[in-house]
Structure formats: C-alpha cells, structure tokens
Design an enzyme around this catalytic site. Structure first.
Site, PDB file in Angstrom:
ATOM      1  CG  HIS A   1      -4.935  -4.228  -2.660  1.00 60.05           C
ATOM      2  ND1 HIS A   1      -3.769  -3.658  -3.389  1.00 60.05           N
ATOM      3  CD2 HIS A   1      -4.463  -5.008  -1.685  1.00 60.05           C
ATOM      4  CE1 HIS A   1      -2.945  -4.018  -2.559  1.00 60.05           C
ATOM      5  NE2 HIS A   1      -3.378  -4.691  -1.484  1.00 60.05           N
TER       6      HIS A   1
ATOM      7  CB  CYS B   1       0.975  -1.735  -7.974  1.00 59.07           C
ATOM      8  SG  CYS B   1       0.625  -0.602  -6.779  1.00 59.07           S
ATOM      9  CG  ASN B   2      -3.939   0.544 -11.340  1.00 59.66           C
ATOM     10  OD1 ASN B   2      -4.403   0.652 -12.353  1.00 59.66           O
ATOM     11  ND2 ASN B   2      -4.280  -0.514 -10.776  1.00 59.66           N
TER      12      ASN B   2
ATOM     13  CB  CYS C   1      -6.801   0.085  -6.751  1.00 55.78           C
ATOM     14  SG  CYS C   1      -5.714  -0.676  -5.423  1.00 55.78           S
TER      15      CYS C   1
ATOM     16  CB  SER D   1       1.500  -1.587  -2.504  1.00 55.42           C
ATOM     17  OG  SER D   1       0.086  -2.179  -2.576  1.00 55.42           O
TER      18      SER D   1
HETATM   19  N1  DGL Z   1      -2.721  -2.500  -5.469  1.00 53.28           N
HETATM   20  C1  DGL Z   1      -2.377  -1.033  -5.594  1.00 53.28           C
HETATM   21  C2  DGL Z   1      -3.059  -0.420  -6.935  1.00 53.28           C
HETATM   22  O1  DGL Z   1      -3.151  -1.092  -7.850  1.00 53.28           O
HETATM   23  C3  DGL Z   1      -2.351   0.036  -4.505  1.00 53.28           C
HETATM   24  C4  DGL Z   1      -2.745  -0.573  -3.107  1.00 53.28           C
HETATM   25  C5  DGL Z   1      -2.211   0.659  -2.199  1.00 53.28           C
HETATM   26  O2  DGL Z   1      -2.465   1.582  -1.680  1.00 53.28           O
HETATM   27  O3  DGL Z   1      -0.987   0.134  -1.602  1.00 53.28           O
HETATM   28  O4  DGL Z   1      -3.234   0.696  -7.092  1.00 53.28           O
END
Ligand code: DGL
Length: 278
Positions: A201, A74-75, A199, A12
């Site tokens: 991030h 991305c989870n 996540c 994302s």
């Molecule tokens: N990086 C994303 C994950 O691993 C999600 C971040 C978002 O909310 O966009 O879930």
C-alpha cells in the site's frame, strides 16, 4: 513450453495493485487475476492466525481458477502465511519482504558524523515502514539479524497509510502529508539514507513522500525484485506465457462498493475497457 494459465495475485486490499502495475509493464504477455480482500483489510493489525486463514482462502480462490503461480503481493500475508502456503499448495508461491537488503547495499547519501569511517564502508541508516504484523514477526527479525550489526535500522509501523489508500484518499495531499509527518518527523532525516516502503500500500505514497521527505532519502520498495523473481521462477518451470500473446488482467475482490472497485482500476492505471477479460 509455454503456459497461458493466469498468475494469481492477492493482497489484503488495493496495495497489491502496485505489484500488478509492475507485472503488467514487465510481463505484458501474462494473464493475471488479482484478488483484493478489501472487506478484511487491514491485515497488519490482525493476529497471525487470522491472516493465515484469510490468506489461504484468497489463495484457494485463485488456485481454483487455474493459477500457475501465486504472488502474495502483501508483506504481511507473506510473514504470516507464505511458509504454510508453500507446504500446502503445489504451485510456486512468490512472497514479499521489506527490501532491507537493497537499502543496506545502496549508495550512502545521508550526512554522516565527521569522524565516521569512509562513506563506502560505514553503515546505512534505514527506516523500515511496514505493518505492525510484518515488523513484529519472526521473518523480519531474521532479516534484521543479517544487517543490524553494520547498519542502523529503525522500524516504523504506519497503519494509517493502509486506511488512507483503502478509502481512496491518496490524492488528498493534506491527509497523506499529515500522516507522513506524524510518522517521520521524529527522525533525524538528514542522517537517514533510505526509507523502505515495506508494505505494498505504501508504494502509492511515493509522490507524497517526495513532497515531505528530503530528496537525499531514497525510497525503496520490493516490487521490482518480486517481479524479477517471479519471472525467473516461471522461466525455470517452463511456464512463461507465449511471447506472441497479449496478456489480460482481471480484478476481483471483496469490495465495499462499486466506488472501491473503480478505485482499484484507477490504482492499476487501466480502465475496465482496456483490461481484456480472461
Ligand atoms: N499491503 C499489505 C502489505 O504489504 C498490508 C496492508 C494491511 O495491513 O492490510 O503488508
């Protein structure tokens, strides 16, 4: 047989670069195209339908460029769309999920009550930090079911972490540490064995977590397992890159401005000059 076709990776936003970093280290021969859908971040507060549409559009952009495999770094997108993507596309789709299994199988480090059973057999206390969507979806409920009988598991959504990373505020300790305190001060961390960074991030918050959270609490992410799985999939499909080639990485994205693209290279830990264009 080898394949010089790129591996397509998307997230994302900038979080997926924590996965690409690991791929660059462990798969230096592979060509990678990373797509950061920054203008649509966060995915974690959107509906499943919205995330499915956005994920498929990111995936198709990478497939059009000849990707030999797709990594959903991305989870959240994995929970919402990985199954559909596997039905729809013919290339291997490697998804991610919070590393709860690793956390539950890890060594016991927290202070347990005096009458607790032997440390080896008593359950772990784990906090899973992830997006709201990941934590409320069926995929995570199924994962929880496998471990919740024996272990104490808390779910903690941390939406501000995504905003902080996307805004380039990761080096501002005041902001990162305050957010960690806001989400984690309510837990008894002396009795917590680990926090799962569920996540991509959040992986960029490791240093901040280490400043705020007691040392015995392990920080566990799924990046290592994801890259290991990707390697196995490519090997089984006979699609690994030639060991004599030097891999390249290209960063694409719906960036807000040049500064956000610069930030992407900073998080990757490489400069545009060192990243050979495909
Ligand atoms: N990086 C994303 C994950 O691993 C999600 C971040 C978002 O909310 O966009 O879930």
């Amino acid at each position: 047989m080898t394949s010089s076709a790129p591996i397509g990776v998307f997230d994302s936003g900038l979080g997926g670069l924590s996965v690409v970093r690991r791929m660059r280290r462990e798969m230096p021969n592979e060509n990678i195209i990373f797509y950061a859908d920054c203008s649509n971040a966060p995915y974690g507060t959107k509906s499943v339908e919205q995330v499915r549409l956005l994920s498929c559009s990111a995936a198709e952009r990478l497939i059009k460029q000849g990707a030999k495999a797709l990594v959903v770094a991305c989870n959240t997108a994995t929970s919402a769309a990985a199954e559909q993507m596997r039905e729809k596309y013919s290339l291997p789709v490697i998804g991610m999920e919070p590393a709860l299994k690793t956390a539950c199988e890890a060594e016991n480090t927290a202070e347990k009550p005096e009458n607790a059973p032997d440390a080896e057999t008593s359950g772990r206390t784990v906090i899973v930090a992830a997006t709201e969507l990941t934590l409320r979806e069926e995929k995570f409920a199924r994962l929880m079911k496998r471990f919740e009988d024996r272990h104490t598991i808390y779910r903690q959504p941390c939406p501000d972490f995504v905003t902080i990373a996307e805004n380039g505020q990761l080096n501002d300790a005041k902001i990162t540490d305050k957010a960690i305190h806001r989400y984690f001060d309510k837990y008894d961390l002396s009795k917590t064995d680990s926090i799962v960074l569920g996540c991509t991030h959040f992986v960029f918050f490791r240093d901040a977590f280490r400043r705020v959270i007691p040392k015995h609490v392990k920080l566990i992410d799924g990046n290592e397992g994801t890259v290991r799985h990707l390697k196995n999939v490519l090997k089984a499909a006979d699609k690994e890159a030639d060991k004599d080639t030097v891999g390249t990485v290209r960063i694409e994205g719906s960036f807000a401005d040049a500064e956000q693209k610069r930030l992407a290279f900073e998080l990757l830990g490489e400069t545009p000059e060192t990243v050979t264009p495909l």
